[in-house]
Design an enzyme around this catalytic site. Structure first.
Site, short mmCIF file in Angstrom:
data_model
loop_
_atom_site.label_atom_id
_atom_site.label_comp_id
_atom_site.label_asym_id
_atom_site.label_seq_id
_atom_site.Cartn_x
_atom_site.Cartn_y
_atom_site.Cartn_z
N TYR A 73 -115.00 -22.38 -50.32
CA TYR A 73 -113.61 -22.83 -50.19
C TYR A 73 -113.02 -22.42 -48.86
CZ TYR A 73 -108.59 -23.24 -50.85
OH TYR A 73 -107.26 -23.57 -50.68
N HIS A 75 -99.35 -29.55 -42.74
CA HIS A 75 -98.53 -28.54 -43.40
C HIS A 75 -97.31 -28.14 -42.56
CE1 HIS A 75 -101.79 -28.47 -46.15
NE2 HIS A 75 -101.45 -27.33 -46.75
N ASN A 128 -101.79 -18.92 -44.73
CA ASN A 128 -101.72 -18.36 -46.08
C ASN A 128 -101.15 -16.96 -46.03
OD1 ASN A 128 -102.68 -19.51 -48.69
ND2 ASN A 128 -104.33 -20.26 -47.38
N TYR A 148 -61.04 2.96 -59.54
CA TYR A 148 -62.50 2.95 -59.51
C TYR A 148 -63.05 2.62 -58.12
CZ TYR A 148 -62.91 2.99 -64.65
OH TYR A 148 -62.88 3.33 -65.97
N ARG A 162 -62.78 6.01 -56.45
CA ARG A 162 -63.42 7.12 -57.14
C ARG A 162 -64.92 6.87 -57.38
NH1 ARG A 162 -62.21 8.11 -63.20
NH2 ARG A 162 -60.58 6.60 -62.72
N PHE A 187 -101.57 -14.36 -52.15
CA PHE A 187 -100.55 -15.05 -51.36
C PHE A 187 -99.27 -15.32 -52.15
CE2 PHE A 187 -103.73 -18.01 -53.06
CZ PHE A 187 -102.95 -18.63 -54.04
N GLU A 222 -100.88 -25.77 -57.81
CA GLU A 222 -99.94 -24.69 -57.51
C GLU A 222 -98.74 -24.86 -58.44
OE1 GLU A 222 -99.35 -25.01 -53.29
OE2 GLU A 222 -101.50 -24.84 -52.89
#
Length: 514
Positions: free
Chosen positions: A54, A84, A197, A283, A286, A331, A417
């Site tokens: 791969y 991409h 990646n 508050y 404080r 990743f 994915e």
């Protein structure tokens, strides 16, 4: 920091900031480069194997089972990067892109990605030359990492796409590389994949945000102390033994800061005796250490996650120490995405409390005798009325930004994915939240400083007095007739986010602030 050495070990958050924000020069460790070359030999051997591997001899994502012949693999890697680099929208800030590139380089230098040394050297050369690829706002889902942003950077190393040079001039990457004497890369097996990646974009934004938020936590302790002075509050609730009863680390740090800032305050001392009949402050005064401290502890957790990620080699597939090439899920940006969202939540809450202190100054029923809206001529002047509107609007926006991005997921790549982190989006939100927080704190500083001035002849502590002097010196004026306020707000915000307010306070403090 003039230079940062990148080798097999983890770089630090300070290293990221030095390169991203202050243009520190990158030096590549020679021994680490030798390791990069050795790991490349493993990839070269697998590239000649008839069995598919791969990312080396196959396609990507849903196309992972498609075998690619050796004569097409260079095109495969280049095509991967080109396809991409599909971002859209406004340009991402220079410091984010430089952080992203440094972090990708750090992973390349671990020797776990299988790239050639020239890939790491080219990446370092671009950063050192001040060449910043144009990365677009939208495109990353945070899994597999920040694909689109990293692809825009990888494209630039190939001499393609658009970049900005060291002077910020937009130009083609080919021109910028030529002018810098950098030879564009011709990617080989696995290298395109190794360049895209990773969680580097979201991690870079996390590192920058942690740095800013740690400084802003000191700034908001300073602004709270100024509000306590200006509203005639007490410092008794910050006693060390009270906070020891609830030993939260951040709470103790914030309470210590407030004690040290207010220790020598004539205003606080003026009403510290038994004749002061008030039982409790509100508050927002404080409980400052509890809220600021909870934020500090959340930042510390985020820093722990960031440091672990900085020590990581994130790629897919990854070359293991014993020479295997294995697919993995490292990743996925979930660990980073979660803490980015946590930080947006605490930033919103700290800002909300700061705005409430600002608002108390403007209400004559709650501000202990000051004029309404701190106006010079009541009825004619509006004073700081609309400055509080600005703070309120920022806080409202921060509440929307606090909605977690990491709780969302949208499937991609033909359902391969099918769960993503949205960490990039969490980082983008957090950057807006950090900017907004600095502005809310700045408005509190402006308001509290005017309130303190109106308490004259009573004087503030040396620390808060130094901050007021710094504001006045830079054009953030004190009480007076209505005037154009926007420039003063912008100046106060710049002094806050740049760290100038905290630096001045540190210089005036007898005990260092935390």
């Amino acid at each position: 920091m003039s230079s940062v050495t990148v080798g097999t070990g983890a770089i630090s958050i300070d290293d990221v900031v030095a390169v991203a924000r202050y243009d520190a020069h990158i030096v590549l460790d020679e021994k680490a480069l030798e390791g990069v070359a050795q790991s490349r030999a493993v990839i070269d051997a697998l590239a000649s194997d008839p069995n598919p591997h791969y990312g080396i001899s196959t396609g990507f994502g849903a196309l992972a089972t498609t075998f690619i012949e050796s004569d097409r693999r260079a095109q495969l890697q280049a095509s991967l990067v080109r396809s991409h680099a599909a971002g859209s929208g406004a340009e991402v800030e220079r410091e984010v892109i430089r952080a992203l590139m440094l972090l990708r380089l750090s992973t390349l230098m671990t020797g776990r990605t299988g790239v050639r040394p020239i890939v790491a050297q080219t990446y370092a050369a671009l950063i050192n030359a001040g060449i910043t690829p144009v990365v677009r706002e939208y495109g990353s889902l945070g899994c597999s990492g920040d694909l689109a942003p990293l692809s825009h950077c990888a494209l630039a190393t190939m001499g393609e796409g658009d970049v900005r040079n060291a002077e910020g001039i937009l130009m083609p990457a080919s021109q910028a590389l030529s002018e810098a004497g950098i030879t564009p890369l011709k990617l080989e097996e696995k290298e395109g994949l190794a360049l895209i990646n990773g969680t580097d974009g979201m991690l870079g934004m996390l590192a920058l945000a942690i740095t800013d938020l740690k400084m802003l936590m000191t700034a908001v302790d300073i602004s709270a102390a100024m509000s306590i002075e200006g509203l005639m509050g007490t410092d008794k609730v910050f006693a060390a033994d009270l906070h020891a009863l609830r030993p939260q680390v951040g709470q103790g740090q914030s309470a210590t800061n407030l004690r040290n800032i207010l220790a020598d305050s004539p205003i606080v001392h003026s009403h510290a005796g038994p004749e002061d009949g008030r039982v409790q402050d509100a508050y927002s005064l404080r409980c400052s250490p509890q809220v600021h401290g909870g934020a500090r502890d959340t930042i510390a957790h985020a820093e722990l996650v960031a440091n672990r990620e900085l020590a990581s080699a994130v790629d897919n597939p990854v070359l293991t120490v014993d020479g295997r090439v294995e697919s993995n899920g490292n990743f996925h940006g979930a660990p980073v995405a979660y803490v980015l969202d946590f930080l947006a939540i605490v930033a919103a809450d700290v800002a909300s409390m700061s705005e409430r202190r600002t608002d108390r100054f403007l209400d004559r029923s709650r501000n202990q005798g000051l004029p309404p809206f701190l106006a010079h001529e009541v009825g004619v002047d509006s004073g700081l009325m609309i400055a509080q509107y600005t703070a309120a609007g920022l806080v409202s926006e921060m509440k929307r930004l606090a909605v977690p991005a990491s709780a969302d997921s949208i499937p991609s790549s033909a359902m391969q994915e099918d769960h993503v982190s949205m960490g990039w989006h969490a980082g983008r939100k957090l950057r807006k939240a950090v900017d907004a927080l600095s502005r809310v704190i700045a408005i509190e500083l402006m308001t509290a400083s005017r309130g303190i001035d109106l308490r004259a002849p009573l004087q503030p502590s040396p620390v808060t007095g130094a901050v007021i002097t710094e504001l006045r010196k830079n054009g953030v004026a004190g009480p007076g007739a209505d005037r154009f306020l926007s420039p003063e707000i912008e100046t106060a915000a710049e002094l806050t986010l740049s760290g100038r307010v905290t630096a001045v306070a540190q210089a005036a403090a007898t005990t260092p602030l935390i």
